[in-house]
Structure formats: structure tokens, C-alpha cells
Scaffold this motif. Sequence first.
Motif: not given
Length: 199
Positions: A18-20, A35-37, A40-44
Motif C-alpha cells: 500500500s501507500y506509505f 507493515f514495513i518501514d 522495506g524492513k518489517w515493523i510488524i
Amino acid sequence: MIDQQGKITVPHQFEHLSYFKNRIAKARKNGKYGFIDLNGKWIIKPMFDNARDFENKLAPVLKNGKYGLINSQNKFVVTPEYDEIWYAGNNLWATVKNQKYNYIKSDGTPIIAKDYDMLYSYSEKRAGYYEGYLWGFLDENGKAITPAHFGLVWDFKEGLARAAYRDGIGFINPNGELVLEPRWKDARDFSEGLARVQL
């Protein structure tokens, strides 16, 4: 994802992205959502069957067939017990449970004493509600400002909302008062002080 120079910033690896919003984006991998930052790293990590974007620091996620709300630390602040949740504006979340609608605060507290057959999202601190096959309006506290006596209602735009009467479409103000008589077969929302109508 690419930047404005065309450089790839997040490699192609997701089934959906999705959009940031506020530096967080929803992503799907191997059929699960997380969810990513911006890197592209996974936050969740991807663990949910479905998810929606973060709004007001919370995101609806689907777990075991029910929706709840999580924060950016992946902690449930509203337990997954709803058939549907979406951000309704006015710092409230619309919920659906057993085909009945309500609004909750960010801590899960309902703001309306009773449930409705349907609810709109808020627009200009007013929201349409459906009860007994007719529509009315609620204020920002979930209090009815009109009875359910319209055939259909639309969102408030520029201080006025369309409402369908037996004789046609008219416009009401935020107090629920009729200010433009229902004399049009069709009408559109006001934009820059003007509205298209059909006689």
C-alpha cells in the motif's frame, strides 16, 4: 518502491504493497499481511489474514476471522471481536458485529448506547445512520440530531447535506434543519458554493 530519481528503494518482494502513511506501509507476503518501514524492513511481521492502513496510530487487522485494532508495537488495543472495523473520522472507529453498527473510541469504548443497522463515516462532524429502513444524522458525540425519516442521506459538504424526501432531494444544515426545499429530482454536493441539480 522507487524514489524520485527512479532508484529502487524497496526491492520487489511483496504480493501487495500500500501507500506509505507516516512512514509505514501495509504489505502482504506469503498470503499474510504486516507493515514495513521506508527501507522495506518489517515493523510488524506478516501474520494477519487481512489488514488496513494505520490511521490515528492504529490499524485494523484480521485475526482468526475477527477484526481488532493494533498499535505500531503490534499490541492489540481493541481485541479482535468485530466482523468489520474502519476509521470513521472524528477520532472514532466504525464497527460491525452481528450485522449491527456502532462507533468506538481508540480504547474500544462504544460511544452510542444502541447499535444501528448502518452507519456512515463522519464528514464535517456529522454522520448518517440507518434505522427502520430510513436515514437520519448523528452529531460528533453519536447523538441523533434528526430522527430517521429520510429516504437517503449523503455526507455534509460545505455545511450542507443532501437528503431525500418523498417530493425530491433537499439540503439540510448541521442542526438537521431543512434549508433548501426538496424540489429537485437529482442533486449533487456543494463545491465552491455551487451544486448541480436536476429539476
